[in-house]
Enzyme design. Structure first.
Site, mmCIF file in Angstrom:
data_model
loop_
_atom_site.group_PDB
_atom_site.id
_atom_site.type_symbol
_atom_site.label_atom_id
_atom_site.label_comp_id
_atom_site.label_asym_id
_atom_site.label_seq_id
_atom_site.Cartn_x
_atom_site.Cartn_y
_atom_site.Cartn_z
ATOM 1 C CE LYS A 199 -3.742 2.234 2.519
ATOM 2 N NZ LYS A 199 -4.382 2.166 3.807
ATOM 3 C CE LYS A 223 -3.586 8.575 6.389
ATOM 4 N NZ LYS A 223 -4.086 7.512 6.395
ATOM 5 C CE LYS A 254 -6.299 2.248 -1.020
ATOM 6 N NZ LYS A 254 -7.080 2.034 0.602
#
Length: 329
Positions: A199, A223, A254
């Site tokens: 991710k 993040k 992702k």
């Protein structure tokens, strides 16, 4: 050496539709699609998400009708995402691990009212935190081990509610092993784990953060201390290898289309079912271009999702799941 024209004319296998179907290397079906659904705790039946035209937040009651329609199209599995009120958000994610919370209630209700539908639920705290991040913040940093402890609690309550698979999307180290251990210790050995192994810290998540209401909480923060650096690919393979060793049953990449090299690398080198999440930003870009008449929407979303399958994906999470299923049917 073969004269003016080649003996092998590749166009012969393209000359009409039935031949193209026979030689097609990749095919897409409704069973390859997973439908993400946003569920809110308010009284309105459905609320359209402005940055994701045609996608709605549903009440649990309205979600039941929506999912009956989804199931009728041949889509066999869903992924639930909650939208909770600001007053329930906190740094310790208390609402996210409360038995009886919105996702718990949604899982239990759907399982009770709809037969033979697969329920996947993310293990994630960004919908529940006051700061919009995916874990417990201590001294301005997301604490890995404290977050993993909360993820164990969340996995357990969702398993109790009836989830078929849990999908940790936080990118904390060691969380797959910890989740597997607590599920097994509480006799939920058949609850699967789909880990978001790759991710990336991507800009394509913006509309999703609108949808779950975390955008205002996270502000301009990013993040990148826990989600992957999009400059890296070998790191993704290390993450996948580690998650497999820790007990993951499937993995997710992702976002989707900008990361098909990662999908191909994983499916070539690891013997594990690999899912792709075509994320909100990918969806909204197609929508926006189609609304302006720049591209043909149905062809664009079909091509983009099929590309994920061609790269090796076993299944695709996409906000176009319904439209694709209707097209395929």
């Amino acid at each position: 050496m073969f004269g003016k024209y080649p003996l092998s004319r590749l166009r012969r296998n393209r000359k009409n539709s039935w031949i193209r179907d026979i030689v097609a290397e990749t095919n897409l079906s409704s069973g390859d699609l997973i439908y993400p659904i946003f569920i809110h705790g308010g009284t309105e039946e459905k609320i359209e998400i402005s940055s994701m035209p045609g996608v709605f937040r549903f009440s649990i009651k309205a979600a039941l009708e929506e999912l009956k329609h989804v199931q009728s199209l041949g889509i066999r599995a869903i992924n639930i995402f909650p939208v909770i009120s600001q007053e329930l958000k906190s740094n310790d994610c208390a609402e996210g691990v409360r038995e009886g919370n919105l996702v718990y209630t949604a899982i239990a209700t759907i399982k009770d009212k709809i037969n033979d539908i697969g329920i996947i639920t993310d293990l994630a705290f960004d919908p529940y935190t006051s700061h919009g991040h995916d874990g417990i913040m201590i001294n301005g940093k997301i604490d890995n081990d404290e977050t993993v402890k909360q993820l164990q609690k969340q996995a357990l309550i969702f398993a109790k509610a009836g989830a078929d698979m849990v999908a940790p999307s936080d990118m904390m180290d060691g969380r797959v092993k910890a989740i597997r251990e607590i599920l097994d210790a509480n006799n939920y050995k058949d609850v699967g784990i789909i880990s978001y192994s790759a991710k990336y810290a991507s800009c394509f998540y913006g509309p999703f953060r609108d949808a779950v209401g975390s955008k205002t909480n996270i502000g301009n923060s990013d993040k990148s201390t826990y989600q992957m650096d999009f400059r890296n690919s070998n790191e993704a393979y290390r993450e996948v290898s580690q998650d497999i060793e820790e007990g993951s049953d499937m993995i997710i990449v992702k976002p989707g289309l900008p990361y098909l090299d990662i999908v191909k690398g994983i499916t070539t080198n690891f013997n594990i079912p690999t899912l792709v999440y075509q994320v909100s930003g990918e969806f909204s870009m197609i929508k926006a271009a189609a609304q302006r008449g720049w591209i043909q929407e149905d062809k664009a979303f079909y091509e983009s999702v099929l590309a994920c399958k061609r790269a090796g994906a076993s299944a695709i999470l996409t906000y176009y799941a319904k439209e694709l299923a209707e097209l395929l049917n």
